[in-house]
Write a protein that holds these residues in place. Sequence first.
Motif, PDB file in Angstrom:
ATOM      1  N   GLY A 172       0.525  -1.427   0.346  1.00  0.00           N
ATOM      2  CA  GLY A 172       0.158  -0.200   0.083  1.00  0.00           C
ATOM      3  C   GLY A 172       0.903   1.049  -0.011  1.00  0.00           C
ATOM      4  O   GLY A 172       0.477   2.422   0.248  1.00  0.00           O
ATOM      5  N   ARG A 173       1.849   1.236  -0.422  1.00  0.00           N
ATOM      6  CA  ARG A 173       2.458   2.277  -0.281  1.00  0.00           C
ATOM      7  C   ARG A 173       3.730   2.607  -1.912  1.00  0.00           C
ATOM      8  O   ARG A 173       4.709   3.175  -1.743  1.00  0.00           O
ATOM      9  N   ARG A 174       3.163   1.849  -3.073  1.00  0.00           N
ATOM     10  CA  ARG A 174       3.762   2.784  -4.334  1.00  0.00           C
ATOM     11  C   ARG A 174       4.407   1.802  -4.854  1.00  0.00           C
ATOM     12  O   ARG A 174       5.374   1.992  -5.643  1.00  0.00           O
ATOM     13  N   ILE A 175       5.139   0.841  -3.383  1.00  0.00           N
ATOM     14  CA  ILE A 175       5.902  -0.204  -4.328  1.00  0.00           C
ATOM     15  C   ILE A 175       5.517  -1.397  -5.076  1.00  0.00           C
ATOM     16  O   ILE A 175       6.728  -1.319  -6.720  1.00  0.00           O
ATOM     17  N   GLY A 176       5.101  -1.966  -5.018  1.00  0.00           N
ATOM     18  CA  GLY A 176       4.237  -3.107  -5.453  1.00  0.00           C
ATOM     19  C   GLY A 176       4.902  -2.718  -7.196  1.00  0.00           C
ATOM     20  O   GLY A 176       5.479  -3.673  -7.953  1.00  0.00           O
ATOM     21  N   GLY A 177       3.501  -1.577  -7.646  1.00  0.00           N
ATOM     22  CA  GLY A 177       3.635  -1.298  -8.995  1.00  0.00           C
ATOM     23  C   GLY A 177       5.019  -1.193  -9.486  1.00  0.00           C
ATOM     24  O   GLY A 177       5.749  -1.518 -11.092  1.00  0.00           O
TER      25      GLY A 177
END
Length: 190
Positions: free
Chosen positions: A113-118
């Motif tokens: 949920g911290r935009r690291i995954g994309g």
Amino acid sequence: MSSVPVTTWSLQQTSPADLLPAAAPGGDVRIVRAEVPSPEFSRFLYASVGGDILWTDRLRWTYAQWQEHLERPGVETWVAYDRGTPAGYVELDPQDEGVVEIVYFGLIPAFRGRRIGGHLLAYGAARAWDLAERWPERTPTKRVWLHTCSKDGEFAMDNYLRRGFTLFDTKVELEPEVPSPGPWPGAFPA
């Protein structure tokens, strides 16, 4: 033991042009290849990322099995670090005829949920496309594929689609219902 239906979706990219970038997350997030095969580190990543979403296949692997897998030419582990702490990883596994599978991808729960995954997925897919540049004995990549399932995080499928992956197969199978192993037994409530 009861069973639950699990849907598995297989997705692919057939050209590097299919890959859609993701915005880099804020802060000090870096992605680094784990170049030294380390069963201990790979098992840590696997158990920490997949513990709450029921990744169990490799928990039974011996040290020798981990080592053998990690030493295969072209198998790569790319790790996202947030301020020096492992946040997640992507594992690439080259197959025959220029196919590369993203075998495992995900984040440790505290980093979701911290935009690291994309960002990590886009980076990992790009490394799948240029894998033969690092492994000249491998055939240049012609296809990158992965699978996700209904046990994965609620945003997994959307992330894959936003990175340019397209669906090519769907299967539904009954699987035994098992408790979440967590990164270690009992880490998550039942």
